[in-house]
Design a protein around this motif. Structure first.
Motif, short mmCIF file in Angstrom:
data_model
loop_
_atom_site.label_atom_id
_atom_site.label_comp_id
_atom_site.label_asym_id
_atom_site.label_seq_id
_atom_site.Cartn_x
_atom_site.Cartn_y
_atom_site.Cartn_z
N LYS A 26 0.83 -1.21 0.00
CA LYS A 26 0.00 0.00 0.00
C LYS A 26 0.87 1.26 0.00
N THR A 27 1.87 1.31 0.85
CA THR A 27 2.71 2.51 0.92
C THR A 27 3.56 2.65 -0.34
N ASP A 28 4.01 1.53 -0.92
CA ASP A 28 4.75 1.61 -2.18
C ASP A 28 3.86 2.20 -3.29
N ALA A 29 2.59 1.77 -3.33
CA ALA A 29 1.66 2.29 -4.33
C ALA A 29 1.43 3.78 -4.10
N GLU A 30 1.29 4.19 -2.83
CA GLU A 30 1.09 5.61 -2.52
C GLU A 30 2.31 6.43 -2.93
N VAL A 31 3.50 5.89 -2.68
CA VAL A 31 4.73 6.59 -3.06
C VAL A 31 4.78 6.76 -4.58
N ASN A 32 4.40 5.73 -5.31
CA ASN A 32 4.39 5.82 -6.79
C ASN A 32 3.40 6.89 -7.27
N LEU A 33 2.23 6.94 -6.65
CA LEU A 33 1.25 7.97 -7.02
C LEU A 33 1.79 9.36 -6.70
N LEU A 34 2.42 9.50 -5.55
CA LEU A 34 2.99 10.80 -5.18
C LEU A 34 4.11 11.20 -6.14
N GLN A 35 4.91 10.21 -6.56
CA GLN A 35 5.98 10.50 -7.53
C GLN A 35 5.39 10.99 -8.85
N ASP A 36 4.29 10.35 -9.28
CA ASP A 36 3.62 10.80 -10.50
C ASP A 36 3.13 12.24 -10.35
N SER A 37 2.55 12.54 -9.18
CA SER A 37 2.08 13.91 -8.93
C SER A 37 3.24 14.89 -8.94
N LEU A 38 4.36 14.51 -8.34
CA LEU A 38 5.53 15.38 -8.32
C LEU A 38 6.03 15.64 -9.74
N ASN A 39 6.03 14.60 -10.57
CA ASN A 39 6.45 14.76 -11.97
C ASN A 39 5.49 15.69 -12.72
N ASN A 40 4.18 15.55 -12.45
CA ASN A 40 3.20 16.43 -13.11
C ASN A 40 3.39 17.88 -12.68
N ILE A 41 3.68 18.10 -11.41
CA ILE A 41 3.91 19.46 -10.92
C ILE A 41 5.16 20.04 -11.56
N ARG A 42 6.21 19.21 -11.66
CA ARG A 42 7.45 19.67 -12.30
C ARG A 42 7.19 20.07 -13.75
N THR A 43 6.43 19.25 -14.46
CA THR A 43 6.10 19.54 -15.86
C THR A 43 5.30 20.83 -15.98
N ALA A 44 4.29 21.00 -15.12
CA ALA A 44 3.47 22.21 -15.15
C ALA A 44 4.31 23.45 -14.82
N THR A 45 5.22 23.32 -13.87
CA THR A 45 6.08 24.45 -13.50
C THR A 45 6.99 24.82 -14.67
N ASN A 46 7.53 23.83 -15.35
CA ASN A 46 8.38 24.10 -16.52
C ASN A 46 7.58 24.80 -17.62
N ARG A 47 6.34 24.35 -17.84
CA ARG A 47 5.50 24.99 -18.86
C ARG A 47 5.21 26.43 -18.51
N LEU A 48 4.93 26.71 -17.25
CA LEU A 48 4.67 28.08 -16.83
C LEU A 48 5.92 28.95 -16.92
N ASP A 49 7.09 28.35 -16.61
CA ASP A 49 8.34 29.10 -16.78
C ASP A 49 8.56 29.46 -18.25
N LEU A 50 8.26 28.51 -19.14
CA LEU A 50 8.38 28.78 -20.58
C LEU A 50 7.38 29.87 -21.01
N ALA A 51 6.17 29.81 -20.47
CA ALA A 51 5.17 30.83 -20.80
C ALA A 51 5.62 32.20 -20.33
N SER A 52 6.19 32.26 -19.15
CA SER A 52 6.68 33.53 -18.61
C SER A 52 7.80 34.09 -19.48
N THR A 53 8.70 33.22 -19.92
CA THR A 53 9.78 33.63 -20.82
C THR A 53 9.22 34.12 -22.15
#
Length: 151
Positions: A26-53
């Motif tokens: 259960k905790t391994d599955a939760e960690v994987n979901l959290l990692q996916d969320s972290l990757n999505n946040i990183r991607t969104a942040t990069n897109r916003l940085d590009l938009a700002s540029t």
């Protein structure tokens, strides 16, 4: 932290092998979901940085300037800069709001700050979950060795 870790291990040692396996999975599955969320946040942040540029670049171009306008990540059409003081901001689910250039930059900056805050909070939760999964794995391995030695 060391005291709580020792307390966590002693609590885990009271559990059966099946319970430990369940907690670990259960905790391994939760960690994987959290990692996916972290990757999505990183991607969104990069897109916003590009938009700002892009907004900064756009604000420095003269009116009437010929340019390629991106419709998708790989499709561009020829266009002419009409008014660099007004931009359309994608606020999600297909909605766009017209804003001034400064409001657009401010929007990007606020969104990036929010995403970074969420990222930091999720990272902390993921780290705690990973520690629980690791501790459960250690206790599980120890119990499995005990069972193997007893038989």
């Amino acid at each position: 932290m060391a005291a709580s870790r020792g307390m966590m291990i002693s609590e885990l040692e009271k559990l059966s092998v099946e319970q430990l396996k369940s907690i670990k999975e259960k905790t391994d599955a939760e960690v994987n979901l959290l990692q996916d969320s972290l990757n999505n946040i990183r991607t969104a942040t990069n897109r916003l940085d590009l938009a700002s540029t892009a907004l900064l670049d756009l604000s420095q171009r003269p009116q009437g300037k010929k340019m390629l306008v991106p419709l998708t990540a790989s499709l561009y059409v020829a266009g002419t800069l009409d008014d660099a003081e007004k931009v359309l901001v994608d606020v999600g689910t297909g909605y766009f709001i017209e804003k001034t250039m400064d409001e657009g930059k401010d929007y990007c900056e606020r969104k990036v700050n929010l995403l970074k805050s969420n990222y930091d909070q999720l990272l902390e939760v993921a780290s705690k979950k990973k520690n629980i999964a690791d501790e459960a794995g250690v206790v599980l391995q120890a119990k499995l060795k005990q069972l193997a030695a007893a038989s």
